[in-house]
Design a protein around this motif. Structure first.
Motif, PDB file in Angstrom:
ATOM      1  N   ARG A 114       0.809  -1.354  -0.476  1.00 53.76           N
ATOM      2  CA  ARG A 114      -0.063   0.045  -0.445  1.00 53.76           C
ATOM      3  C   ARG A 114       0.793   1.438  -0.259  1.00 53.76           C
ATOM      4  NH1 ARG A 114      -5.388  -1.670   2.028  1.00 53.76           N
ATOM      5  NH2 ARG A 114      -5.595  -3.691   2.511  1.00 53.76           N
ATOM      6  N   LEU A 115       1.895   1.083   0.890  1.00 55.79           N
ATOM      7  CA  LEU A 115       2.066   2.701   0.661  1.00 55.79           C
ATOM      8  C   LEU A 115       3.365   3.055  -0.380  1.00 55.79           C
ATOM      9  CD1 LEU A 115       4.291   4.081   2.819  1.00 55.79           C
ATOM     10  CD2 LEU A 115       5.750   1.802   2.808  1.00 55.79           C
ATOM     11  N   PHE A 116       3.625   2.013  -1.038  1.00 54.50           N
ATOM     12  CA  PHE A 116       4.395   2.020  -2.196  1.00 54.50           C
ATOM     13  C   PHE A 116       3.377   2.846  -3.496  1.00 54.50           C
ATOM     14  CE2 PHE A 116       7.249  -0.833  -0.461  1.00 54.50           C
ATOM     15  CZ  PHE A 116       7.992   0.736   0.410  1.00 54.50           C
ATOM     16  N   MET A 117       2.093   2.126  -3.583  1.00 56.51           N
ATOM     17  CA  MET A 117       1.479   2.064  -4.595  1.00 56.51           C
ATOM     18  C   MET A 117       0.682   3.921  -4.808  1.00 56.51           C
ATOM     19  SD  MET A 117       1.573  -0.423  -6.442  1.00 56.51           S
ATOM     20  CE  MET A 117       2.917  -0.758  -5.597  1.00 56.51           C
ATOM     21  N   ASN A 118       0.211   4.542  -3.564  1.00 55.61           N
ATOM     22  CA  ASN A 118       0.444   5.460  -3.428  1.00 55.61           C
ATOM     23  C   ASN A 118       1.742   6.832  -4.556  1.00 55.61           C
ATOM     24  OD1 ASN A 118      -1.262   5.519  -2.007  1.00 55.61           O
ATOM     25  ND2 ASN A 118      -0.029   5.717  -0.384  1.00 55.61           N
ATOM     26  N   GLU A 119       2.528   6.175  -4.538  1.00 56.38           N
ATOM     27  CA  GLU A 119       3.506   6.579  -5.333  1.00 56.38           C
ATOM     28  C   GLU A 119       3.646   6.761  -6.803  1.00 56.38           C
ATOM     29  OE1 GLU A 119       7.966   5.938  -4.947  1.00 56.38           O
ATOM     30  OE2 GLU A 119       7.453   5.240  -2.651  1.00 56.38           O
ATOM     31  N   VAL A 120       2.534   5.602  -7.625  1.00 56.62           N
ATOM     32  CA  VAL A 120       2.308   5.582  -9.125  1.00 56.62           C
ATOM     33  C   VAL A 120       0.965   6.300  -9.270  1.00 56.62           C
ATOM     34  CG1 VAL A 120       1.765   3.314 -10.640  1.00 56.62           C
ATOM     35  CG2 VAL A 120       2.891   3.027  -8.847  1.00 56.62           C
ATOM     36  N   ALA A 121       1.436   7.454 -10.178  1.00 57.33           N
ATOM     37  CA  ALA A 121       0.382   7.921 -10.964  1.00 57.33           C
ATOM     38  C   ALA A 121      -0.911   7.649 -10.845  1.00 57.33           C
ATOM     39  CB  ALA A 121       0.716   8.907 -11.137  1.00 57.33           C
ATOM     40  N   ASP A 122      -0.432   6.683 -12.100  1.00 57.16           N
ATOM     41  CA  ASP A 122      -1.786   6.390 -12.980  1.00 57.16           C
ATOM     42  C   ASP A 122      -2.153   4.889 -12.356  1.00 57.16           C
ATOM     43  OD1 ASP A 122      -2.972   5.252 -14.892  1.00 57.16           O
ATOM     44  OD2 ASP A 122      -2.065   4.610 -16.625  1.00 57.16           O
ATOM     45  N   LYS A 123      -2.896   4.807 -11.499  1.00 57.10           N
ATOM     46  CA  LYS A 123      -3.768   3.646 -10.954  1.00 57.10           C
ATOM     47  C   LYS A 123      -4.418   2.606 -11.542  1.00 57.10           C
ATOM     48  CE  LYS A 123      -2.993   6.106  -7.123  1.00 57.10           C
ATOM     49  NZ  LYS A 123      -1.628   5.913  -6.814  1.00 57.10           N
TER      50      LYS A 123
ATOM     51  N   ILE B  98       0.633  -6.123   1.936  1.00 61.52           N
ATOM     52  CA  ILE B  98       0.561  -6.474   0.390  1.00 61.52           C
ATOM     53  C   ILE B  98      -1.066  -5.690  -0.236  1.00 61.52           C
ATOM     54  CG2 ILE B  98      -0.370  -7.814  -1.525  1.00 61.52           C
ATOM     55  CD1 ILE B  98       1.986  -9.827   0.493  1.00 61.52           C
ATOM     56  N   ILE B  99      -1.419  -4.702  -1.296  1.00 69.56           N
ATOM     57  CA  ILE B  99      -3.090  -4.676  -1.716  1.00 69.56           C
ATOM     58  C   ILE B  99      -3.070  -5.667  -1.908  1.00 69.56           C
ATOM     59  CG2 ILE B  99      -1.557  -2.499  -2.707  1.00 69.56           C
ATOM     60  CD1 ILE B  99      -1.427  -3.489  -5.237  1.00 69.56           C
ATOM     61  N   PRO B 100      -4.216  -5.035  -1.339  1.00 70.10           N
ATOM     62  CA  PRO B 100      -5.277  -6.019  -1.631  1.00 70.10           C
ATOM     63  C   PRO B 100      -6.024  -7.034  -3.517  1.00 70.10           C
ATOM     64  CG  PRO B 100      -6.392  -4.459  -1.040  1.00 70.10           C
ATOM     65  CD  PRO B 100      -4.892  -4.061  -1.173  1.00 70.10           C
ATOM     66  N   GLU B 101      -5.200  -5.716  -4.579  1.00 74.10           N
ATOM     67  CA  GLU B 101      -5.612  -6.527  -5.474  1.00 74.10           C
ATOM     68  C   GLU B 101      -4.299  -7.669  -5.714  1.00 74.10           C
ATOM     69  OE1 GLU B 101      -6.560  -2.170  -5.951  1.00 74.10           O
ATOM     70  OE2 GLU B 101      -4.451  -3.288  -5.005  1.00 74.10           O
ATOM     71  N   VAL B 102      -3.607  -7.775  -5.129  1.00 75.74           N
ATOM     72  CA  VAL B 102      -2.499  -8.958  -5.334  1.00 75.74           C
ATOM     73  C   VAL B 102      -3.315 -10.546  -4.857  1.00 75.74           C
ATOM     74  CG1 VAL B 102      -0.403  -9.565  -5.267  1.00 75.74           C
ATOM     75  CG2 VAL B 102      -0.702  -7.147  -5.985  1.00 75.74           C
ATOM     76  N   VAL B 103      -3.105 -11.167  -5.106  1.00 72.32           N
ATOM     77  CA  VAL B 103      -3.859 -12.592  -4.994  1.00 72.32           C
ATOM     78  C   VAL B 103      -2.341 -12.817  -3.828  1.00 72.32           C
ATOM     79  CG1 VAL B 103      -4.400 -14.766  -5.138  1.00 72.32           C
ATOM     80  CG2 VAL B 103      -5.555 -12.331  -6.444  1.00 72.32           C
ATOM     81  N   VAL B 104      -3.161 -13.368  -2.702  1.00 72.56           N
ATOM     82  CA  VAL B 104      -1.964 -14.126  -2.075  1.00 72.56           C
ATOM     83  C   VAL B 104      -2.833 -15.559  -2.007  1.00 72.56           C
ATOM     84  CG1 VAL B 104      -0.369 -14.263  -0.139  1.00 72.56           C
ATOM     85  CG2 VAL B 104      -0.915 -11.938  -0.668  1.00 72.56           C
ATOM     86  N   GLY B 105      -1.608 -16.432  -2.030  1.00 73.76           N
ATOM     87  CA  GLY B 105      -2.687 -18.165  -2.539  1.00 73.76           C
ATOM     88  C   GLY B 105      -1.987 -18.112  -0.723  1.00 73.76           C
ATOM     89  N   PRO B 106      -3.009 -19.790  -0.597  1.00 81.16           N
ATOM     90  CA  PRO B 106      -2.378 -20.124   1.355  1.00 81.16           C
ATOM     91  C   PRO B 106      -0.809 -20.670   1.054  1.00 81.16           C
ATOM     92  CG  PRO B 106      -4.392 -20.921  -0.309  1.00 81.16           C
ATOM     93  CD  PRO B 106      -3.898 -20.331  -0.999  1.00 81.16           C
ATOM     94  N   ASN B 107      -0.206 -20.995   0.440  1.00 81.83           N
ATOM     95  CA  ASN B 107       0.416 -21.559   0.590  1.00 81.83           C
ATOM     96  C   ASN B 107       2.125 -20.936  -0.110  1.00 81.83           C
ATOM     97  OD1 ASN B 107      -0.232 -23.912   1.333  1.00 81.83           O
ATOM     98  ND2 ASN B 107      -0.718 -24.958  -0.217  1.00 81.83           N
ATOM     99  N   ASP B 108       1.420 -19.452  -0.297  1.00 82.11           N
ATOM    100  CA  ASP B 108       2.704 -18.136  -1.315  1.00 82.11           C
ATOM    101  C   ASP B 108       4.363 -18.384   0.358  1.00 82.11           C
ATOM    102  OD1 ASP B 108       0.961 -18.383  -3.155  1.00 82.11           O
ATOM    103  OD2 ASP B 108       0.827 -16.991  -3.323  1.00 82.11           O
ATOM    104  N   LEU B 109       4.659 -17.866  -0.288  1.00 84.08           N
ATOM    105  CA  LEU B 109       5.896 -17.643   0.662  1.00 84.08           C
ATOM    106  C   LEU B 109       6.274 -16.188   1.154  1.00 84.08           C
ATOM    107  CD1 LEU B 109       8.125 -20.400  -0.662  1.00 84.08           C
ATOM    108  CD2 LEU B 109       6.959 -20.389   1.288  1.00 84.08           C
TER     109      LEU B 109
END
Length: 172
Positions: A12-21, A65-76
């Motif tokens: 989340r912290l870094f997505m504020n830097e991206v101008a084109d959402k 991690i931003i909610p737009e990124v899927v985090v799987g249950p077995n992801d590291l």
């Protein structure tokens, strides 16, 4: 061949830097598609989170991690303090333990953490490529230059690679 997908600093912290959402949504779509392909093929997906200065953050949610990124249950997950996700972390050992032979790097920021992490992979003997349409930057020109100057792999090539993983060619 074992393929490891590194998803760098999609916080989340870094997505504020991206101008084109719109670009964030499009990039996450590509990252999610590739991570889904790799999960389905039993390949590791690793989320890298920048924690530099986290002890001073008033809002710990900003590091999530931003909610737009899927985090799987077995992801590291790997937490890092430096631009190169390999530096002073257990990422290299994690990849070796997973039997990874090829690293795909995606995420934020193209000209810093993504590039430095791809370099770190190469320095440690892992062939590496940047995920085409899978990186972001506060500077759109940086994304273009990374695609022009670095090894890039598309989701269609990864799809092909995952379809042949585990298949062997019978001797003649």
């Amino acid at each position: 061949m074992r393929i490891g997908l590194l998803i760098v600093d999609m916080q989340r912290l870094f997505m504020n830097e991206v101008a084109d959402k719109h670009r964030v949504a499009e990039t996450c779509e590509y990252i999610n598609y590739v991570s889904g392909l790799l999960r389905a093929a039993g390949q590791p997906v690793i989320h890298i989170q920048d924690m530099e200065g986290a002890q001073h953050d008033a809002d710990p949610e900003a590091r999530s991690i931003i909610p737009e990124v899927v985090v799987g249950p077995n992801d590291l997950r790997v937490e890092k303090e430096y631009s190169n996700a390999f530096w002073k972390t257990d990422l290299e050992q994690m990849l070796r333990d997973q039997g990874v032979e090829f690293v795909v790097v995606s995420g934020f920021s193209a000209e810093y953490c993504v590039t430095f992490t791809a370099n770190g992979a190469a320095e440690r003997g892992f062939p590496a490529a940047i995920l085409q349409r899978g990186i972001l930057s506060a500077n759109p020109d940086a994304v273009s230059s990374i695609y022009r100057d670095r090894h890039v792999v598309s989701h269609s090539v990864i799809n092909y690679m995952t379809s042949v993983i585990g298949k062997t060619i019978a001797p003649e």
